[in-house]
Design a protein around this motif. Structure first.
Motif, PDB file in Angstrom:
ATOM      1  N   ALA A  72       2.992   0.300  -7.049  1.00 17.79           N
ATOM      2  CA  ALA A  72       2.614  -1.155  -7.762  1.00 17.79           C
ATOM      3  C   ALA A  72       3.562  -2.342  -7.590  1.00 17.79           C
ATOM      4  O   ALA A  72       2.881  -3.328  -7.474  1.00 17.79           O
ATOM      5  CB  ALA A  72       2.252  -0.873  -9.253  1.00 17.79           C
ATOM      6  N   ARG A  73       4.472  -1.956  -7.173  1.00 15.01           N
ATOM      7  CA  ARG A  73       5.686  -3.146  -6.874  1.00 15.01           C
ATOM      8  C   ARG A  73       5.232  -3.916  -5.607  1.00 15.01           C
ATOM      9  O   ARG A  73       5.544  -4.932  -5.355  1.00 15.01           O
ATOM     10  CB  ARG A  73       7.065  -2.858  -6.697  1.00 15.01           C
ATOM     11  CG  ARG A  73       7.320  -1.813  -8.053  1.00 15.01           C
ATOM     12  CD  ARG A  73       7.671  -2.657  -9.104  1.00 15.01           C
ATOM     13  NE  ARG A  73       8.424  -3.857  -9.303  1.00 15.01           N
ATOM     14  CZ  ARG A  73       9.748  -3.959  -9.813  1.00 15.01           C
ATOM     15  NH1 ARG A  73      10.261  -2.992 -10.218  1.00 15.01           N
ATOM     16  NH2 ARG A  73      10.360  -4.865  -9.717  1.00 15.01           N
ATOM     17  N   ALA A  74       4.557  -3.349  -4.429  1.00 17.86           N
ATOM     18  CA  ALA A  74       4.400  -3.813  -3.414  1.00 17.86           C
ATOM     19  C   ALA A  74       3.634  -5.266  -3.235  1.00 17.86           C
ATOM     20  O   ALA A  74       3.998  -5.898  -2.527  1.00 17.86           O
ATOM     21  CB  ALA A  74       3.437  -3.022  -2.270  1.00 17.86           C
ATOM     22  N   SER A  79       4.456  -9.579   1.704  1.00 17.75           N
ATOM     23  CA  SER A  79       3.709 -10.716   2.369  1.00 17.75           C
ATOM     24  C   SER A  79       2.736 -10.175   3.146  1.00 17.75           C
ATOM     25  O   SER A  79       2.776  -9.053   3.750  1.00 17.75           O
ATOM     26  CB  SER A  79       4.596 -11.616   3.341  1.00 17.75           C
ATOM     27  OG  SER A  79       3.629 -12.247   4.050  1.00 17.75           O
ATOM     28  N   PRO A  80       1.335 -10.632   2.903  1.00 17.23           N
ATOM     29  CA  PRO A  80       0.218 -10.331   3.819  1.00 17.23           C
ATOM     30  C   PRO A  80       0.558 -10.124   5.165  1.00 17.23           C
ATOM     31  O   PRO A  80       0.003  -9.333   6.208  1.00 17.23           O
ATOM     32  CB  PRO A  80      -0.884 -11.275   3.495  1.00 17.23           C
ATOM     33  CG  PRO A  80      -0.413 -11.842   2.158  1.00 17.23           C
ATOM     34  CD  PRO A  80       0.773 -11.721   2.157  1.00 17.23           C
ATOM     35  N   ASP A  81       1.418 -10.879   5.946  1.00 18.80           N
ATOM     36  CA  ASP A  81       2.086 -11.047   7.203  1.00 18.80           C
ATOM     37  C   ASP A  81       3.027 -10.045   7.440  1.00 18.80           C
ATOM     38  O   ASP A  81       3.631 -10.017   8.711  1.00 18.80           O
ATOM     39  CB  ASP A  81       2.549 -12.397   7.607  1.00 18.80           C
ATOM     40  CG  ASP A  81       1.496 -13.615   7.045  1.00 18.80           C
ATOM     41  OD1 ASP A  81       0.321 -13.310   7.409  1.00 18.80           O
ATOM     42  OD2 ASP A  81       1.914 -14.851   6.799  1.00 18.80           O
ATOM     43  N   SER A  95       5.072  -1.266  15.001  1.00 16.52           N
ATOM     44  CA  SER A  95       4.095  -2.715  15.094  1.00 16.52           C
ATOM     45  C   SER A  95       2.779  -2.422  14.289  1.00 16.52           C
ATOM     46  O   SER A  95       2.122  -3.523  14.030  1.00 16.52           O
ATOM     47  CB  SER A  95       4.052  -3.185  16.283  1.00 16.52           C
ATOM     48  OG  SER A  95       3.267  -2.145  17.212  1.00 16.52           O
ATOM     49  N   SER A  96       2.403  -1.091  14.255  1.00 18.10           N
ATOM     50  CA  SER A  96       0.877  -0.731  13.613  1.00 18.10           C
ATOM     51  C   SER A  96       1.082  -0.850  12.106  1.00 18.10           C
ATOM     52  O   SER A  96      -0.024  -1.054  11.397  1.00 18.10           O
ATOM     53  CB  SER A  96       0.490   0.466  14.064  1.00 18.10           C
ATOM     54  OG  SER A  96       1.407   1.645  13.576  1.00 18.10           O
ATOM     55  N   ILE A  97       2.121  -0.901  11.570  1.00 22.31           N
ATOM     56  CA  ILE A  97       2.489  -1.041  10.146  1.00 22.31           C
ATOM     57  C   ILE A  97       2.436  -2.738   9.536  1.00 22.31           C
ATOM     58  O   ILE A  97       3.439  -3.267   9.861  1.00 22.31           O
ATOM     59  CB  ILE A  97       3.597  -0.263   9.633  1.00 22.31           C
ATOM     60  CG1 ILE A  97       3.671   1.245  10.027  1.00 22.31           C
ATOM     61  CG2 ILE A  97       3.837  -0.286   8.189  1.00 22.31           C
ATOM     62  CD1 ILE A  97       4.898   1.709   9.994  1.00 22.31           C
ATOM     63  N   ARG A  98       1.340  -2.912   9.061  1.00 23.29           N
ATOM     64  CA  ARG A  98       1.213  -4.469   8.638  1.00 23.29           C
ATOM     65  C   ARG A  98       0.825  -4.549   7.154  1.00 23.29           C
ATOM     66  O   ARG A  98      -0.078  -3.696   6.750  1.00 23.29           O
ATOM     67  CB  ARG A  98      -0.104  -5.067   9.532  1.00 23.29           C
ATOM     68  CG  ARG A  98       0.252  -5.243  11.031  1.00 23.29           C
ATOM     69  CD  ARG A  98       1.284  -6.114  11.227  1.00 23.29           C
ATOM     70  NE  ARG A  98       1.605  -6.256  12.693  1.00 23.29           N
ATOM     71  CZ  ARG A  98       2.028  -7.319  13.303  1.00 23.29           C
ATOM     72  NH1 ARG A  98       2.401  -8.538  12.558  1.00 23.29           N
ATOM     73  NH2 ARG A  98       2.203  -7.318  14.570  1.00 23.29           N
ATOM     74  N   GLY A  99       1.221  -5.522   6.594  1.00 28.07           N
ATOM     75  CA  GLY A  99       1.019  -6.080   5.254  1.00 28.07           C
ATOM     76  C   GLY A  99       1.172  -4.805   4.121  1.00 28.07           C
ATOM     77  O   GLY A  99       1.713  -4.149   4.356  1.00 28.07           O
ATOM     78  N   VAL A 100       0.776  -5.152   3.054  1.00 23.06           N
ATOM     79  CA  VAL A 100       0.951  -4.399   1.711  1.00 23.06           C
ATOM     80  C   VAL A 100       0.288  -2.934   1.987  1.00 23.06           C
ATOM     81  O   VAL A 100       0.889  -2.041   1.843  1.00 23.06           O
ATOM     82  CB  VAL A 100       0.277  -5.178   0.479  1.00 23.06           C
ATOM     83  CG1 VAL A 100       0.362  -4.086  -0.459  1.00 23.06           C
ATOM     84  CG2 VAL A 100       0.979  -6.305   0.263  1.00 23.06           C
ATOM     85  N   ASP A 101      -0.890  -3.152   2.429  1.00 29.66           N
ATOM     86  CA  ASP A 101      -1.609  -1.714   2.621  1.00 29.66           C
ATOM     87  C   ASP A 101      -1.105  -0.831   3.434  1.00 29.66           C
ATOM     88  O   ASP A 101      -0.848   0.406   3.472  1.00 29.66           O
ATOM     89  CB  ASP A 101      -3.255  -2.146   2.786  1.00 29.66           C
ATOM     90  CG  ASP A 101      -3.971  -2.596   1.785  1.00 29.66           C
ATOM     91  OD1 ASP A 101      -3.362  -2.518   0.737  1.00 29.66           O
ATOM     92  OD2 ASP A 101      -5.059  -3.213   2.264  1.00 29.66           O
TER      93      ASP A 101
END
Length: 191
Positions: A72-74, A79-81, A95-101
């Protein structure tokens, strides 16, 4: 010309280029550390100052909580970036790990193999402008399912690493991970 005079001239020819290079390096460093002179430089400096005022310590505490399972802290600190730079166990570069999700999913995969994984800091965080670095120790119980691991479920593992993070606008935007995967793989008997 004497041998001593020739030796001195030879040494001078060697030392002069080195001295010039050192002087050039010193001049370049001095320029890099002076006050901003262009509008763009002043904007970056002002942004760095604002980011420094965003309480990096609180952001790093939330980062540690995130890795300890509090997803929940994420959204509050990532950042979305957001992007990752890491040598992953699957051979990827992160490099495939992007953003909060992307980050939350990656942490979830890690924690699936070690549900009680707990990260603690070994050294107080280092913060310099928009960058922060933390040295950590992770300890957890192996639950099974790690490809190639011969360790029995229930095996306790401990490994270390260093996270370096770049902050912008009160969130983490970039992450460099350096963890001791050899230590982890040895404990999992995956080598």
């Amino acid at each position: 010309m004497t041998a001593t005079h020739t030796t001195r001239r030879y040494r001078a020819r060697l030392l002069i280029p080195a001295a010039i290079a050192a002087l050039a390096l010193t001049s370049t460093s001095a320029v890099a550390h002076t006050s901003p002179t262009t509008a763009a430089d002043r904007t970056v400096a002002a942004q760095d100052h604002r980011e420094g005022a965003k309480k990096p310590k609180a952001m790093l505490d939330a980062w540690l909580d995130l890795w300890n399972g509090d997803s929940a802290r994420a959204p509050g600190i990532i950042s979305p970036d957001f992007r990752v730079h890491a040598a992953l166990l699957d051979g990827g570069d992160g490099s495939s790990i992007r953003g909060v999700d992307g980050l939350v999913a990656w942490i979830g995969q890690t924690r699936a193999a070690f549900p009680d994984l707990r990260f603690t800091l070994q050294v107080d965080p280092l913060v310099d402008g928009r960058y922060a670095s933390v040295r950590w120790t992770a300890t957890g119980t192996y639950a099974g399912g790690f490809p190639g691991a011969r360790a029995e479920p229930g095996t306790r593992v401990t490994f270390t690493g260093t996270d370096t993070l770049r902050m912008r606008d009160g969130k983490f935007v970039e992450y460099w991970l350096n963890s001791d995967t050899l230590q982890l793989l040895t404990q999992l008997q995956a080598l």
